[in-house]
Design a protein around this motif. Structure first.
Motif, PDB file in Angstrom:
ATOM      1  N   TRP A  62      34.811  76.594   5.416  1.00 16.17           N
ATOM      2  CA  TRP A  62      35.637  77.667   4.072  1.00 16.17           C
ATOM      3  C   TRP A  62      35.718  78.932   4.347  1.00 16.17           C
ATOM      4  CZ3 TRP A  62      33.777  82.869   3.570  1.00 16.17           C
ATOM      5  CH2 TRP A  62      33.716  83.527   1.901  1.00 16.17           C
ATOM      6  N   GLU A  63      37.478  79.534   4.249  1.00 13.18           N
ATOM      7  CA  GLU A  63      37.867  80.653   4.720  1.00 13.18           C
ATOM      8  C   GLU A  63      37.890  81.545   3.312  1.00 13.18           C
ATOM      9  OE1 GLU A  63      39.642  81.525   8.731  1.00 13.18           O
ATOM     10  OE2 GLU A  63      40.131  80.009   8.011  1.00 13.18           O
ATOM     11  N   ALA A  64      38.997  82.443   2.682  1.00 11.97           N
ATOM     12  CA  ALA A  64      39.190  83.485   1.912  1.00 11.97           C
ATOM     13  C   ALA A  64      39.853  85.026   2.857  1.00 11.97           C
ATOM     14  CB  ALA A  64      37.477  84.064   1.450  1.00 11.97           C
ATOM     15  N   GLY A  65      39.772  85.213   1.679  1.00 15.66           N
ATOM     16  CA  GLY A  65      40.942  86.629   1.556  1.00 15.66           C
ATOM     17  C   GLY A  65      42.052  86.619   1.656  1.00 15.66           C
ATOM     18  N   ASP A  66      42.957  85.780   1.329  1.00 13.68           N
ATOM     19  CA  ASP A  66      44.167  85.442   1.596  1.00 13.68           C
ATOM     20  C   ASP A  66      44.566  84.438   0.635  1.00 13.68           C
ATOM     21  OD1 ASP A  66      46.918  84.193   3.013  1.00 13.68           O
ATOM     22  OD2 ASP A  66      46.862  86.098   3.137  1.00 13.68           O
ATOM     23  N   LYS A  69      44.108  81.410   1.980  1.00 10.77           N
ATOM     24  CA  LYS A  69      42.908  80.431   2.149  1.00 10.77           C
ATOM     25  C   LYS A  69      42.659  79.434   1.741  1.00 10.77           C
ATOM     26  CE  LYS A  69      43.292  82.643   6.148  1.00 10.77           C
ATOM     27  NZ  LYS A  69      43.097  82.802   7.345  1.00 10.77           N
ATOM     28  N   ASP A  71      39.212  78.880  -0.213  1.00  9.67           N
ATOM     29  CA  ASP A  71      38.694  79.974  -0.957  1.00  9.67           C
ATOM     30  C   ASP A  71      39.722  80.486  -2.211  1.00  9.67           C
ATOM     31  OD1 ASP A  71      35.823  80.242  -2.461  1.00  9.67           O
ATOM     32  OD2 ASP A  71      36.720  82.662  -2.257  1.00  9.67           O
ATOM     33  N   ASP A  72      40.971  81.240  -1.823  1.00  8.85           N
ATOM     34  CA  ASP A  72      41.884  81.713  -2.426  1.00  8.85           C
ATOM     35  C   ASP A  72      42.160  80.301  -3.425  1.00  8.85           C
ATOM     36  OD1 ASP A  72      40.975  83.401  -0.477  1.00  8.85           O
ATOM     37  OD2 ASP A  72      41.888  85.057  -1.877  1.00  8.85           O
TER      38      ASP A  72
END
Length: 245
Positions: A62-66, A69, A71-72
């Motif tokens: 999992w990764e997010a913030g962009d 990514k 999750d986004d």
């Protein structure tokens, strides 16, 4: 092609490249078997092929913030039908085998126990046929001006079949950048007088589209992706796949 150990599966969901956040991609397809057994079936069950379906299931880190990514992208796509493309070749180079479809992002799961690498998993269920074709543009080649891709000898489209095309715009840079991609066919590899068979909607940001022809027979056997780019210092990364089904 020799036997393959899966160390480099490539997966694109609309404008998101999931490759660096995935450690499992599983693609399946099936045709319903409909019982048509009758007294003339000779004592054996008789079936007919019913509705077809396909599913892509994936999981990874999992990764997010962009917007690029996992999750986004997963939140943005949840409940939406988007193009998906997958390949067992990390390069996704022109001519590499591609499997692609329009599919509903139907579920998304994330997080685990304390101390674990944060995971994600999700499923996409087909809304169009799963197509086996080839990549027509590599994801790592930036395009800054109008141009054409490499021709692929994919064969003629017989009556009742269609040419399918998936486009994944992975990034867009510049001032008011815009790219309009299209599918062209030709009688041979010179593309001396190409015919436009389908045109994607102009894209100004990362995202994905999928198109298909109307089922009319097409005798041309060579195919390619072409594009028109406008804007001030525009630059796009995108990949595309073509296939007949």
């Amino acid at each position: 092609m020799s036997k393959t150990v899966l160390t480099n599966v490539r997966c694109f969901a609309a404008g998101v490249d999931l490759t660096g956040n995935s450690n499992k991609i599983e693609l399946s397809s099936e045709i319903e078997d409909k019982d048509s057994t009758n007294y003339a079936s000779g004592g054996w069950k008789e079936v007919l092929g019913g509705l077809g379906s396909a599913e892509l299931a994936g999981e990874g880190q999992w990764e997010a913030g962009d917007p690029s990514k996992v999750d986004d992208g997963s939140w943005a796509h949840l409940g939406s039908v988007i193009p998906w493309s997958a390949s067992a070749n990390n390069a996704a180079a022109v001519g590499d085998l591609a499997y692609f479809m329009a599919a509903l992002r139907s579920d998304y799961k994330l997080f685990d126990a304390v101390g674990e690498v944060a995971p994600w998993s999700g499923t996409a269920k087909s809304s169009w046929p799963l197509v086996r074709g080839q990549f027509a543009h590599p994801p790592g080649t930036a395009r800054t001006a109008t141009g054409t891709g490499t021709g692929l000898n994919l064969g003629a489209v017989t009556a009742g079949k269609r040419m399918f095309a998936a486009l994944h715009v992975l990034s867009a840079a510049g001032v008011t950048p815009s790219i309009t991609a299209r599918v062209e066919s030709s009688v041979d590899n010179t593309f001396a007088a190409p015919t436009t068979r389908a045109t994607f909607t102009a894209a100004t940001a990362a995202g994905g589209q999928i198109l298909r022809t109307d089922g009319t027979a097409i005798t041309d056997t060579w195919w390619r992706i072409a594009w028109t780019i406008s804007g001030t210092t525009p630059s796009f990364l995108f990949t595309a796949a073509l296939g007949i089904r």
